[in-house]
Design a protein around this motif. Structure first.
Motif, short mmCIF file in Angstrom:
data_model
loop_
_atom_site.label_atom_id
_atom_site.label_comp_id
_atom_site.label_asym_id
_atom_site.label_seq_id
_atom_site.Cartn_x
_atom_site.Cartn_y
_atom_site.Cartn_z
N THR A 42 36.95 -83.58 7.43
CA THR A 42 35.58 -83.20 7.17
C THR A 42 34.88 -83.46 8.17
OG1 THR A 42 35.99 -83.90 4.88
CG2 THR A 42 33.83 -83.60 5.15
N LEU A 43 33.86 -82.26 8.35
CA LEU A 43 33.10 -82.31 9.39
C LEU A 43 31.53 -82.13 8.56
CD1 LEU A 43 31.89 -82.26 12.47
CD2 LEU A 43 32.10 -79.83 12.37
N ARG A 44 30.76 -83.18 8.76
CA ARG A 44 29.26 -83.05 8.28
C ARG A 44 28.33 -82.90 9.05
NH1 ARG A 44 29.62 -86.39 3.86
NH2 ARG A 44 29.66 -84.40 2.23
N VAL A 45 27.55 -81.87 9.39
CA VAL A 45 26.67 -81.93 10.39
C VAL A 45 25.22 -82.07 9.83
CG1 VAL A 45 25.31 -80.24 11.92
CG2 VAL A 45 27.94 -80.42 11.87
N THR A 46 24.24 -82.95 10.11
CA THR A 46 23.06 -83.10 9.56
C THR A 46 22.00 -82.94 10.52
OG1 THR A 46 23.98 -85.00 8.33
CG2 THR A 46 21.89 -85.06 8.63
N ALA A 47 20.93 -82.16 9.98
CA ALA A 47 19.91 -81.83 10.77
C ALA A 47 18.39 -82.29 10.03
CB ALA A 47 19.80 -80.27 11.06
N ASP A 48 17.59 -82.75 10.72
CA ASP A 48 16.21 -83.24 10.33
C ASP A 48 15.35 -81.92 10.47
OD1 ASP A 48 13.76 -84.34 9.63
OD2 ASP A 48 14.05 -86.06 10.76
N ALA A 49 14.95 -81.49 8.84
CA ALA A 49 14.24 -80.25 8.87
C ALA A 49 12.67 -80.32 9.29
CB ALA A 49 14.15 -79.70 7.58
N GLU A 50 12.23 -81.68 9.26
CA GLU A 50 10.98 -81.97 9.62
C GLU A 50 10.76 -82.05 11.07
OE1 GLU A 50 10.20 -85.76 7.73
OE2 GLU A 50 10.22 -84.91 5.74
N ALA A 51 11.83 -82.46 11.77
CA ALA A 51 11.59 -82.59 13.33
C ALA A 51 12.25 -81.35 14.18
CB ALA A 51 12.15 -83.91 13.67
N ASN A 52 13.08 -80.82 13.77
CA ASN A 52 14.12 -79.94 14.63
C ASN A 52 13.61 -78.63 14.40
OD1 ASN A 52 16.21 -78.05 15.27
ND2 ASN A 52 17.64 -79.78 15.42
N PHE A 53 12.92 -78.17 15.69
CA PHE A 53 12.29 -76.94 15.90
C PHE A 53 13.01 -75.82 15.59
CE2 PHE A 53 13.95 -77.66 19.97
CZ PHE A 53 14.13 -76.46 20.69
N LEU A 54 14.48 -75.91 15.67
CA LEU A 54 15.31 -74.66 15.31
C LEU A 54 15.63 -74.61 13.81
CD1 LEU A 54 17.62 -74.31 18.56
CD2 LEU A 54 15.34 -72.99 18.13
N ILE A 55 15.71 -75.74 13.42
CA ILE A 55 16.28 -75.66 12.00
C ILE A 55 15.43 -76.27 11.00
CG2 ILE A 55 18.35 -76.58 10.55
CD1 ILE A 55 19.77 -76.91 12.93
N LYS A 56 14.90 -75.29 10.12
CA LYS A 56 13.84 -75.83 9.20
C LYS A 56 14.15 -75.59 7.64
CE LYS A 56 10.42 -76.76 12.12
NZ LYS A 56 10.12 -78.28 12.27
N ASP A 57 15.39 -74.99 7.34
CA ASP A 57 15.57 -74.68 6.11
C ASP A 57 17.20 -74.42 6.14
OD1 ASP A 57 15.85 -72.14 6.96
OD2 ASP A 57 13.94 -71.56 6.29
N ARG A 58 17.87 -74.27 4.93
CA ARG A 58 19.28 -73.87 4.74
C ARG A 58 19.61 -72.74 5.70
NH1 ARG A 58 22.78 -73.07 -0.66
NH2 ARG A 58 24.37 -72.01 0.17
#
Length: 223
Positions: A42-58
């Motif tokens: 299982t690979l789970r990638v987690t991104a912080d939508a509040e701080a990551n300038f490339l990833i803001k939503d699903r």
């Protein structure tokens, strides 16, 4: 998202990069790779939508996940997203307290907007490596959890564009000596200071040696 990252290094001995990130750093992506007892992963990638300038939503996570990692099974290298099953998406508001990143109590108590993409693969290649594409804008902390060795320490490695993970072996539990490419909690507390001390001593010895050679040449020049 990832605070308190104690260390990261480029393997091979040519360059050592100690890091200590003590603040809340949403530009990091945490990729937790879990090896199940039956050999599935299982690979789970987690991104912080509040701080990551490339990833803001699903939608942003789905877009970036397509080219996030490459898989090399020894025969060919392909995008992880092309060979792994379709991911599922979800959210959480808490950091993983088990992550080997030395999160502070304050970080663990806070609530975040964390987006997650999860791939569950029942019949992956028996062995493979994961690599960050050359031009990737992301820094990925690849965290390996092997449920076949529940008493083993967590392992992780930092992947920047072009970096490749140590070999991930699924056919049998990996002997500890084969995990030498992975970083483990606490290693920087003595390895990095030891290397720095030895390097400093060598530099001093080299400088003293050059000084002695210079003095000898000066004496030779004098009549």
């Amino acid at each position: 998202m990832i605070g308190g990252l104690r260390q990261a290094c480029l393997l091979g001995g040519a360059l050592l990069l100690p890091l200590f990130v003590s603040a809340h750093n949403g530009e990091w992506l945490l990729a937790k790779l879990t090896i199940g007892r039956e050999g599935g992963i299982t690979l789970r990638v987690t991104a912080d939508a509040e701080a990551n300038f490339l990833i803001k939503d699903r939608a942003g996570l789905a877009r970036e996940a397509k080219g996030l990692l490459l898989l090399n099974d020894g025969k060919e290298t392909r995008l992880w997203s092309e060979v792994a099953p379709t991911p599922s998406f979800g959210t959480t508001d808490r950091l993983d307290p088990a992550a080997p990143l030395n999160h502070t109590p304050e970080e663990l108590a806070r609530r975040y907007t964390l987006l997650q993409a999860t791939w569950r693969w029942d019949d992956p290649p028996g062995k493979f490596t994961l690599r960050a594409p050359e031009q990737s804008p992301h820094t990925v902390i690849l965290w390996l959890v092997d449920e076949r060795q529940p008493q083993g320490e967590p392992r992780w490695v930092m992947l920047i564009g072009g970096d490749e993970s140590p070999l991930i072996q699924l056919s049998t539990p990996e002997p500890r000596r084969e995990l030498s490419g992975w970083l483990s909690p606490g290693i920087s507390d003595f390895v990095i200071p030891a290397i720095a001390t030895v390097a400093g001593m060598l530099l001093v010895w080299f400088a003293l040696g050059l000084n002695r050679i210079g003095e000898w040449l000066d004496r030779k020049r004098k009549p």
